[in-house]
Motif scaffolding. Structure first.
Motif, PDB file in Angstrom:
ATOM      1  N   SER A 175       0.829  -1.200   0.000  1.00 54.52           N
ATOM      2  CA  SER A 175       0.000   0.000   0.000  1.00 54.52           C
ATOM      3  C   SER A 175       0.863   1.248   0.000  1.00 54.52           C
ATOM      4  O   SER A 175       1.978   1.260   0.539  1.00 54.52           O
ATOM      5  N   ASP A 176       0.343   2.299  -0.618  1.00 56.22           N
ATOM      6  CA  ASP A 176       1.037   3.581  -0.684  1.00 56.22           C
ATOM      7  C   ASP A 176       0.596   4.409   0.519  1.00 56.22           C
ATOM      8  O   ASP A 176      -0.578   4.776   0.633  1.00 56.22           O
ATOM      9  N   PRO A 177       1.511   4.725   1.439  1.00 56.34           N
ATOM     10  CA  PRO A 177       1.113   5.498   2.629  1.00 56.34           C
ATOM     11  C   PRO A 177       0.513   6.858   2.290  1.00 56.34           C
ATOM     12  O   PRO A 177      -0.302   7.385   3.041  1.00 56.34           O
ATOM     13  N   SER A 178       0.896   7.439   1.154  1.00 55.50           N
ATOM     14  CA  SER A 178       0.377   8.766   0.802  1.00 55.50           C
ATOM     15  C   SER A 178      -1.088   8.719   0.408  1.00 55.50           C
ATOM     16  O   SER A 178      -1.760   9.752   0.397  1.00 55.50           O
ATOM     17  N   LYS A 179      -1.586   7.532   0.063  1.00 54.97           N
ATOM     18  CA  LYS A 179      -2.988   7.392  -0.321  1.00 54.97           C
ATOM     19  C   LYS A 179      -3.889   7.067   0.863  1.00 54.97           C
ATOM     20  O   LYS A 179      -5.106   6.946   0.707  1.00 54.97           O
ATOM     21  N   ARG A 180      -3.314   6.933   2.034  1.00 56.07           N
ATOM     22  CA  ARG A 180      -4.113   6.574   3.202  1.00 56.07           C
ATOM     23  C   ARG A 180      -4.999   7.749   3.619  1.00 56.07           C
ATOM     24  O   ARG A 180      -4.552   8.901   3.638  1.00 56.07           O
ATOM     25  N   ARG A 181      -6.227   7.466   3.954  1.00 57.23           N
ATOM     26  CA  ARG A 181      -7.158   8.511   4.379  1.00 57.23           C
ATOM     27  C   ARG A 181      -6.804   8.978   5.783  1.00 57.23           C
ATOM     28  O   ARG A 181      -6.427   8.178   6.639  1.00 57.23           O
ATOM     29  N   GLN A 182      -6.948  10.265   6.008  1.00 58.85           N
ATOM     30  CA  GLN A 182      -6.643  10.821   7.310  1.00 58.85           C
ATOM     31  C   GLN A 182      -7.654  10.325   8.341  1.00 58.85           C
ATOM     32  O   GLN A 182      -8.834  10.217   8.073  1.00 58.85           O
ATOM     33  N   THR A 183      -7.126  10.040   9.535  1.00 55.80           N
ATOM     34  CA  THR A 183      -8.002   9.522  10.590  1.00 55.80           C
ATOM     35  C   THR A 183      -8.776  10.621  11.296  1.00 55.80           C
ATOM     36  O   THR A 183      -9.765  10.344  11.974  1.00 55.80           O
ATOM     37  N   SER A 184      -8.356  11.864  11.167  1.00 55.43           N
ATOM     38  CA  SER A 184      -9.045  12.969  11.825  1.00 55.43           C
ATOM     39  C   SER A 184      -9.284  14.084  10.825  1.00 55.43           C
ATOM     40  O   SER A 184      -8.537  14.237   9.846  1.00 55.43           O
ATOM     41  N   GLY A 185     -10.304  14.869  11.082  1.00 57.51           N
ATOM     42  CA  GLY A 185     -10.632  15.980  10.206  1.00 57.51           C
ATOM     43  C   GLY A 185     -11.412  15.533   8.985  1.00 57.51           C
ATOM     44  O   GLY A 185     -11.564  14.329   8.715  1.00 57.51           O
ATOM     45  N   ARG A 186     -11.923  16.489   8.254  1.00 53.25           N
ATOM     46  CA  ARG A 186     -12.688  16.201   7.052  1.00 53.25           C
ATOM     47  C   ARG A 186     -11.753  15.856   5.905  1.00 53.25           C
ATOM     48  O   ARG A 186     -10.674  16.452   5.749  1.00 53.25           O
ATOM     49  N   PRO A 187     -12.103  14.871   5.077  1.00 52.67           N
ATOM     50  CA  PRO A 187     -11.227  14.507   3.958  1.00 52.67           C
ATOM     51  C   PRO A 187     -11.158  15.632   2.937  1.00 52.67           C
ATOM     52  O   PRO A 187     -12.131  16.349   2.706  1.00 52.67           O
TER      53      PRO A 187
END
Length: 215
Positions: A175-187
């Motif tokens: 998996s590409d870490p840069s494509k991971r969705r943020q766990t906090s805040g609005r996407p």
């Protein structure tokens, strides 16, 4: 119709959500296999018992046959199977009399149900009875159990123990870490904003709990 088919599979796969990817694939495989086996055995037993159509189709045909007994039929062109079918008004149910034109050779009715479902409606059944025709001949073959059984003739095979699987020699993906969705805040979004996205100036803020202003 596509949505209905998707919802049918959604009910089959109920309970497989929120699983890890490997468990999700395995559960999907097993549930679809169970559905094929169960439905295949059910339809095969119905065929052996002498049934031609499914229970839902049979019930619908029985209801249309019962309603057809109250219709008045007038023949116009026998060669093309053109009839005029008139319903009897039901004042108790507030139902007015309706007159439909039936064309048996074209499998059409002014009411629209005949050509939409490819099943004889009450008007078509009344016309068939009037001229001593078998209304089963106007049921589309797709409703016959032998054709439905063809769907479940495909078989799934056991995957066996994972120890007996052949060794995987293909590429390995990470998996590409840069494509991971943020766990906090609005996407973040890349949608192009327009005037509908602009906030209203000087609009008072509302409470997030009671949606009231002033606090």
């Amino acid at each position: 119709m596509t949505t209905n088919l998707a919802k049918c599979m959604n009910s089959v796969l109920k309970g497989a959500r929120a699983l890890p990817i490997a468990a999700l694939v395995n559960e999907t495989f097993n549930k679809i296999n169970d559905s094929f086996v169960t439905n295949g055995i059910k339809i095969m037993n119905m065929i052996k018992a002498g049934h031609r159509y499914s229970k839902d189709v049979y019930v619908m045909m029985q209801e249309n046959q019962h309603i057809a007994t109250s219709h008045y039929v007038r023949m116009y062109v026998r060669e093309t199977g053109e009839f005029e079918v008139q319903e009897i008004a039901n004042t108790r149910l507030g139902r007015r009399a309706m007159t439909c034109t039936i064309k048996l050779n074209e499998w059409s009715c002014d009411y629209g149900q005949f050509q939409a479902l490819r099943l004889p409606c009450s008007h078509a059944i009344a016309a068939c009875v009037f001229c001593n025709l078998n209304y089963d001949d106007f049921v589309d073959p797709v409703y016959k159990l032998e054709n439905i059984f063809k769907v479940y003739q495909h078989h799934f095979h056991s995957l066996g123990s994972e120890d007996t699987w052949p060794q995987y020699l293909g590429p390995h993906f990470m998996s590409d870490p840069s494509k991971r969705r943020q766990t906090s805040g609005r996407p973040t979004t890349t949608r192009i904003h327009n005037e509908m996205d602009e906030p209203i100036p000087n609009r008072p803020k509302k409470c997030s709990l009671c949606r009231s202003e002033g606090h």
